[in-house]
Design a protein around this motif. Sequence first.
Motif, PDB file in Angstrom:
ATOM      1  N   ALA A  62      25.161  -5.483 -45.568  1.00 37.09           N
ATOM      2  CA  ALA A  62      24.031  -4.986 -46.362  1.00 37.09           C
ATOM      3  C   ALA A  62      22.772  -4.853 -45.522  1.00 37.09           C
ATOM      4  N   THR A  63      22.601  -5.733 -44.531  1.00 34.99           N
ATOM      5  CA  THR A  63      21.398  -5.673 -43.696  1.00 34.99           C
ATOM      6  C   THR A  63      21.372  -4.398 -42.866  1.00 34.99           C
ATOM      7  N   ALA A  64      22.508  -4.092 -42.240  1.00 36.69           N
ATOM      8  CA  ALA A  64      22.594  -2.889 -41.414  1.00 36.69           C
ATOM      9  C   ALA A  64      22.924  -1.660 -42.237  1.00 36.69           C
ATOM     10  N   ASN A  65      23.274  -1.874 -43.512  1.00 36.44           N
ATOM     11  CA  ASN A  65      23.677  -0.780 -44.397  1.00 36.44           C
ATOM     12  C   ASN A  65      24.791   0.046 -43.757  1.00 36.44           C
ATOM     13  N   ALA A  66      25.817  -0.683 -43.254  1.00 36.22           N
ATOM     14  CA  ALA A  66      26.940  -0.024 -42.567  1.00 36.22           C
ATOM     15  C   ALA A  66      28.149  -0.949 -42.607  1.00 36.22           C
ATOM     16  N   VAL A  67      29.298  -0.373 -42.273  1.00 37.19           N
ATOM     17  CA  VAL A  67      30.528  -1.155 -42.198  1.00 37.19           C
ATOM     18  C   VAL A  67      30.531  -1.974 -40.900  1.00 37.19           C
ATOM     19  N   GLU A  68      30.820  -3.247 -41.028  1.00 39.45           N
ATOM     20  CA  GLU A  68      30.879  -4.123 -39.846  1.00 39.45           C
ATOM     21  C   GLU A  68      32.323  -4.609 -39.641  1.00 39.45           C
ATOM     22  N   GLU A  69      32.788  -4.543 -38.408  1.00 37.94           N
ATOM     23  CA  GLU A  69      34.136  -4.997 -38.070  1.00 37.94           C
ATOM     24  C   GLU A  69      34.061  -6.295 -37.271  1.00 37.94           C
ATOM     25  N   THR A  70      34.963  -7.218 -37.592  1.00 43.47           N
ATOM     26  CA  THR A  70      35.025  -8.515 -36.910  1.00 43.47           C
ATOM     27  C   THR A  70      36.440  -8.729 -36.378  1.00 43.47           C
ATOM     28  N   THR A  71      36.554  -9.087 -35.096  1.00 45.22           N
ATOM     29  CA  THR A  71      37.850  -9.346 -34.458  1.00 45.22           C
ATOM     30  C   THR A  71      37.914 -10.792 -33.995  1.00 45.22           C
ATOM     31  N   ILE A  72      38.996 -11.461 -34.322  1.00 43.91           N
ATOM     32  CA  ILE A  72      39.212 -12.849 -33.904  1.00 43.91           C
ATOM     33  C   ILE A  72      40.506 -12.925 -33.112  1.00 43.91           C
ATOM     34  N   GLU A  73      40.449 -13.587 -31.949  1.00 47.50           N
ATOM     35  CA  GLU A  73      41.637 -13.793 -31.112  1.00 47.50           C
ATOM     36  C   GLU A  73      41.958 -15.276 -31.022  1.00 47.50           C
ATOM     37  N   THR A  74      43.252 -15.570 -30.977  1.00 48.82           N
ATOM     38  CA  THR A  74      43.714 -16.952 -30.815  1.00 48.82           C
ATOM     39  C   THR A  74      44.682 -17.003 -29.646  1.00 48.82           C
ATOM     40  N   LYS A  75      44.345 -17.809 -28.643  1.00 48.07           N
ATOM     41  CA  LYS A  75      45.191 -17.890 -27.454  1.00 48.07           C
ATOM     42  C   LYS A  75      46.458 -18.689 -27.731  1.00 48.07           C
ATOM     43  N   ASN A  76      47.508 -18.369 -26.977  1.00 40.05           N
ATOM     44  CA  ASN A  76      48.773 -19.077 -27.095  1.00 40.05           C
ATOM     45  C   ASN A  76      49.183 -19.613 -25.726  1.00 40.05           C
ATOM     46  N   GLY A  77      50.150 -20.510 -25.716  1.00 40.71           N
ATOM     47  CA  GLY A  77      50.520 -21.195 -24.484  1.00 40.71           C
ATOM     48  C   GLY A  77      51.777 -20.658 -23.839  1.00 40.71           C
ATOM     49  N   SER A  78      52.392 -21.509 -23.022  1.00 42.71           N
ATOM     50  CA  SER A  78      53.611 -21.151 -22.304  1.00 42.71           C
ATOM     51  C   SER A  78      54.508 -22.374 -22.216  1.00 42.71           C
ATOM     52  N   SER A  79      55.737 -22.175 -21.773  1.00 43.06           N
ATOM     53  CA  SER A  79      56.674 -23.288 -21.685  1.00 43.06           C
ATOM     54  C   SER A  79      57.690 -23.033 -20.585  1.00 43.06           C
ATOM     55  N   ILE A  80      58.233 -24.124 -20.056  1.00 43.32           N
ATOM     56  CA  ILE A  80      59.331 -24.072 -19.091  1.00 43.32           C
ATOM     57  C   ILE A  80      60.450 -24.939 -19.647  1.00 43.32           C
ATOM     58  N   THR A  81      61.650 -24.381 -19.735  1.00 48.54           N
ATOM     59  CA  THR A  81      62.787 -25.117 -20.273  1.00 48.54           C
ATOM     60  C   THR A  81      63.967 -25.014 -19.321  1.00 48.54           C
TER      61      THR A  81
END
Length: 296
Positions: free
Chosen positions: A261-280
């Motif tokens: 509403a402040t910018a009177n425009a559509v705002e997009e938000t992106t969230i990233e979540t890091k993942n790990g690794s494994s040795i088996t």
Amino acid sequence: MLKNLTLILLLSFPIVLFAQDDSYDYDYDDDAEDKTETNNFLPQEGDWGLSISAQEPLLLVGNLFSATNTHSALWQFPSSPVFVVRGKLFTASDFAFRAGAQLFFSSNTAYSSVADDDPAATADDYLDDEQKIMSTGVTLLFGIEKRKGNNRVQGFYGADVFVGYGYGSKYTYNYANDMTTANQTPSSTGWFNPVAGNPTPVNAYRILEAKTQNSYSAGVQGFIGVEVFLFPKVSLGGNFTWGIRYDGNTATSGTWEEWDATANAVEETTIETKNGSSITAGIDNAGGDVSLNFYF
């Protein structure tokens, strides 16, 4: 009655084939006879081999004689890396190069009906929101195989290296009702968040795109097994593998949109979540790997 007839046919089929096998025009010299029979049944230098998973055929045969349809294959096909088709090239009767590949591609589209927000629309007017899901992956294997045995039962052993990359699922969403100044909360499908662990922004109204983690792997494995040649150049085999592998994953992400509403425009938000690794390391296919093999 049908199962009894099927059982009789299955039991009779090998007998007929082996009876035909006895009619081969072998030399009466013992050594020549043994050599001719070996050439008829076992892979030789210059032969190509093709192996496929035999789990489904075994399930089919088992379920033919069961009303419950719960019979499982004798051994299970390994979970990873999975190679539905594998090829071999014999440079000697007891040595072969191996290669395997698993390619995957998937594309799905779904629609969901929502009310048409146009002021001129009636209560019976509906539009379609769209969800697209795409994913791909590839795994490659290369190795060598050594064989031992000159009769219809052969043992084999060797080693493989493999690499793989899987593109995680990508979700994209298209909405029929646009987000505008006059329609800041348009009628939309409440698509679920497909990225586990990624929080949804507090003020986000609807999801635009989501990406699950991409995965990559590499490893080496040794194997040992046995093949029984039921017919000339056709065998049923199984093997166990032991290996060490590295697995890693890229970040997951989600993108949402809301009306600012402040910018009177559509705002997009992106969230990233890091993942790990494994040795088996260990036995990769504790249930075993059963295959149907052809040589030509």
